[in-house]
Design a protein around this motif. Structure first.
Motif, PDB file in Angstrom:
ATOM      1  N   GLY A  74       0.815  -1.234   0.052  1.00 26.93           N
ATOM      2  CA  GLY A  74      -0.085   0.020  -0.150  1.00 26.93           C
ATOM      3  C   GLY A  74       0.868   1.158  -0.006  1.00 26.93           C
ATOM      4  N   ALA A  75       1.964   1.327   0.817  1.00 24.24           N
ATOM      5  CA  ALA A  75       2.945   2.362   1.026  1.00 24.24           C
ATOM      6  C   ALA A  75       3.619   2.725  -0.453  1.00 24.24           C
ATOM      7  N   ILE A  76       3.956   1.577  -1.256  1.00 23.91           N
ATOM      8  CA  ILE A  76       4.519   1.733  -2.484  1.00 23.91           C
ATOM      9  C   ILE A  76       3.636   2.241  -3.532  1.00 23.91           C
ATOM     10  N   LEU A  77       2.497   1.906  -3.439  1.00 27.05           N
ATOM     11  CA  LEU A  77       1.597   2.215  -4.482  1.00 27.05           C
ATOM     12  C   LEU A  77       1.209   3.683  -4.175  1.00 27.05           C
ATOM     13  N   CYS A  78       1.156   4.044  -2.923  1.00 26.42           N
ATOM     14  CA  CYS A  78       0.990   5.545  -2.501  1.00 26.42           C
ATOM     15  C   CYS A  78       2.231   6.326  -3.050  1.00 26.42           C
ATOM     16  N   ASP A  79       3.244   5.936  -2.830  1.00 25.25           N
ATOM     17  CA  ASP A  79       4.561   6.896  -3.079  1.00 25.25           C
ATOM     18  C   ASP A  79       4.941   6.660  -4.450  1.00 25.25           C
ATOM     19  N   HIS A  80       4.528   5.703  -5.312  1.00 21.24           N
ATOM     20  CA  HIS A  80       4.948   5.595  -6.551  1.00 21.24           C
ATOM     21  C   HIS A  80       3.886   5.228  -7.524  1.00 21.24           C
ATOM     22  N   GLY A  81       2.725   5.378  -7.188  1.00 20.04           N
ATOM     23  CA  GLY A  81       1.450   5.098  -8.012  1.00 20.04           C
ATOM     24  C   GLY A  81       1.269   3.700  -8.513  1.00 20.04           C
ATOM     25  N   ARG A  82       2.173   2.934  -8.647  1.00 20.08           N
ATOM     26  CA  ARG A  82       2.124   1.478  -9.653  1.00 20.08           C
ATOM     27  C   ARG A  82       3.265   0.699  -8.970  1.00 20.08           C
ATOM     28  N   ILE A  83       2.959  -0.527  -9.419  1.00 21.95           N
ATOM     29  CA  ILE A  83       4.127  -1.318  -9.384  1.00 21.95           C
ATOM     30  C   ILE A  83       4.204  -2.236 -10.859  1.00 21.95           C
ATOM     31  N   ASP A  84       5.273  -2.050 -11.524  1.00 21.34           N
ATOM     32  CA  ASP A  84       5.412  -2.523 -12.754  1.00 21.34           C
ATOM     33  C   ASP A  84       5.947  -4.008 -12.643  1.00 21.34           C
ATOM     34  N   ILE A  85       6.995  -4.022 -11.664  1.00 19.17           N
ATOM     35  CA  ILE A  85       7.865  -5.297 -11.702  1.00 19.17           C
ATOM     36  C   ILE A  85       7.813  -5.662 -10.197  1.00 19.17           C
ATOM     37  N   LEU A  86       7.729  -7.024  -9.932  1.00 19.72           N
ATOM     38  CA  LEU A  86       7.819  -7.687  -8.617  1.00 19.72           C
ATOM     39  C   LEU A  86       8.938  -8.857  -8.778  1.00 19.72           C
ATOM     40  N   VAL A  87      10.063  -8.641  -8.034  1.00 15.84           N
ATOM     41  CA  VAL A  87      11.105  -9.680  -7.897  1.00 15.84           C
ATOM     42  C   VAL A  87      10.826 -10.229  -6.592  1.00 15.84           C
ATOM     43  N   ASN A  88      10.364 -11.408  -6.347  1.00 13.45           N
ATOM     44  CA  ASN A  88      10.257 -12.346  -5.223  1.00 13.45           C
ATOM     45  C   ASN A  88      11.309 -13.123  -5.056  1.00 13.45           C
ATOM     46  N   ASN A  89      12.275 -12.606  -4.300  1.00 16.24           N
ATOM     47  CA  ASN A  89      13.618 -13.015  -4.079  1.00 16.24           C
ATOM     48  C   ASN A  89      13.745 -13.540  -2.748  1.00 16.24           C
TER      49      ASN A  89
END
Ligand SMILES: NC(=O)c1ccc[n+]([C@@H]2O[C@H](COP(=O)([O-])OP(=O)(O)OC[C@H]3O[C@@H](n4cnc5c(N)ncnc54)[C@H](O)[C@@H]3O)[C@@H](O)[C@H]2O)c1
Length: 242
Positions: A74-89
């Motif tokens: 939620g914080a990332i979406l708030c700060d950056h507007g979207r998530i294009d890439i997710l690396v589950n590492n």
């Protein structure tokens, strides 16, 4: 620049493969959102990215904790507007012969390596589906392809990550989301350096990758260099045996 203006989330980004991946993606123009449990380690990676002209944000998050995962995404979406890439590492390994392995060890490995991936996907995929665009790179392991003696729980958890990638890759294809998984053999990180199998693997002919090579694989899958590719497993090994 392959990832200009992309927002890329990397879990376990403070060390090893995650750190190399975050630096690689940021080097290609992405804003790297660094997730991990230790603020100081994440800040050091953020500083290194910024020192080389890249963009990064750090978020302290234990990816096994559903509440923290939801709040962080939620914080990332708030700060950056979207998530294009997710690396589950993010991941862990604890080698124990099965006869000595406790149920607690099994649960801890499954929780960290598989359940956390499910939690991250549950939190991130709805916003990707809404935008009809997204790219997920999961980190499996060679142990997912050929179960590793002495690491039964680890092997099972990583096989689960491969199956999850395949199932969701097909399921979410109509929503414009790509999911692929990388299965590296041994990689020269702390996880491998602490491994009881290190000497055995080295004596058996090496086949140890550096983090940069795995990061190149992550960049390939996370970018349009692999356009159209989904539900697939990229096995990064030097030869076909343990
Ligand atoms: N090193 C190898 O030989 C090898 C081979 C194949 C796959 N892998 C996989 O690559 C991934 C990265 O491992 P690595 O080799 O860089 O080791 P590593 O120990 O350096 O990295 C793992 C990272 O995940 C983080 N992490 C663990 N649990 C977490 C949690 N609950 N919440 C947030 N972060 C957490 C750790 O703090 C660490 O930063 C893992 O999934 C591992 O299983 C490693």
């Amino acid at each position: 620049m392959l990832l200009e203006n992309k927002i890329a989330v990397v879990t376990g980004a403070g060390t090893g493969i995650g750190k190399a991946a975050a630096m690689k993606l940021a080097g290609e123009g992405a804003t790297a959102c660094l997730l991990g449990r230790t603020a100081g380690t994440l800040e050091a990676v953020k500083d290194a990215i910024e020192a080389s002209g890249g963009k990064a944000s750090a978020y302290v998050c234990d990816v096994t904790d559903e509440t923290q995962v939801r709040a962080t995404v939620g914080a990332i979406l708030c700060d950056h507007g979207r998530i294009d890439i997710l690396v589950n590492n993010a991941g862990m390994s604890r080698e124990q012969p099965f006869l000595e392995m406790t149920v607690e060890t099994f649960d801890a490995i499954m929780t960290t390596n598989l359940r956390s991936v499910m939690l991250m996907l549950k939190a991130v995929l709805p916003s990707m589906a809404e935008r009809k665009s997204g790219n997920v790179v999961n980190i499996g392991s060679g142990a997912a392809i050929r179960g590793l003696p002495g690491s039964a729980a680890y092997s099972v958890s990583k096989a689960g990550v491969v199956a999850l990638t395949q199932a969701l890759g097909d399921e979410l294809r109509p929503q414009g989301i790509r999911l692929n998984v990388i299965c590296p053999g041994p990689v020269d990180t702390e996880l491998f350096q602490k491994s009881e199998r290190r000497q055995f693997i080295l004596a058996a002919g090496g086949d140890v990758f550096d983090t940069e090579t795995v990061a190149n694989g992550i960049l390939f899958l996370a970018s349009d260099q692999s356009k159209g590719m989904s539900s697939q497993t990229l096995v990064m090994r030097g030869f076909n045996r343990w």
